[in-house]
Design a protein around this motif. Sequence first.
Motif, mmCIF file in Angstrom:
data_model
loop_
_atom_site.group_PDB
_atom_site.id
_atom_site.type_symbol
_atom_site.label_atom_id
_atom_site.label_comp_id
_atom_site.label_asym_id
_atom_site.label_seq_id
_atom_site.Cartn_x
_atom_site.Cartn_y
_atom_site.Cartn_z
ATOM 1 N N ARG A 79 0.817 -1.212 0.000
ATOM 2 C CA ARG A 79 0.000 0.000 0.000
ATOM 3 C C ARG A 79 0.854 1.266 0.000
ATOM 4 O O ARG A 79 0.490 2.262 -0.631
ATOM 5 N N ILE A 80 1.969 1.258 0.726
ATOM 6 C CA ILE A 80 2.751 2.490 0.838
ATOM 7 C C ILE A 80 3.844 2.613 -0.216
ATOM 8 O O ILE A 80 4.301 3.717 -0.484
ATOM 9 N N ALA A 81 4.242 1.522 -0.832
ATOM 10 C CA ALA A 81 5.344 1.572 -1.801
ATOM 11 C C ALA A 81 5.095 2.557 -2.940
ATOM 12 O O ALA A 81 6.004 3.319 -3.294
ATOM 13 N N PRO A 82 3.905 2.592 -3.532
ATOM 14 C CA PRO A 82 3.704 3.533 -4.643
ATOM 15 C C PRO A 82 3.921 4.998 -4.245
ATOM 16 O O PRO A 82 4.339 5.809 -5.059
ATOM 17 N N ALA A 83 3.650 5.351 -3.009
ATOM 18 C CA ALA A 83 3.835 6.731 -2.563
ATOM 19 C C ALA A 83 5.237 6.971 -2.010
ATOM 20 O O ALA A 83 5.720 8.100 -2.006
ATOM 21 N N ALA A 84 5.901 5.926 -1.551
ATOM 22 C CA ALA A 84 7.203 6.092 -0.898
ATOM 23 C C ALA A 84 8.289 6.530 -1.870
ATOM 24 O O ALA A 84 9.093 7.410 -1.557
#
Length: 97
Positions: A79-84
């Motif tokens: 979930r957070i990888a695309p924004a990280a």
Amino acid sequence: MTADRTSPPDGRRQRWAAHRVARRVELINAVLDAVRLNGPAVDMEQVRRSSGIATQVFYRYFDDRAHLYAAAGRVVGRRIAPAAVPAADAAPRPGDP
């Protein structure tokens, strides 16, 4: 009577595959909800209480607590990888003016 190797596979396993996947997702979401309510040091009793799901049910789908928590961690990571990455790229670097 024993089944020979040319027998068609038992369809029950395939019919229940989607249910098993959906149930695992539900259980992982229950852990994530419990973490939101109780913090990162959540224990299985807190997960059980906040979800209303018996602890034994979790262990039907996951080998142990570590397996369950690792699955929840993978979901969070996805979930957070695309924004990280964009956030890291946009952050100032040491030595930049």
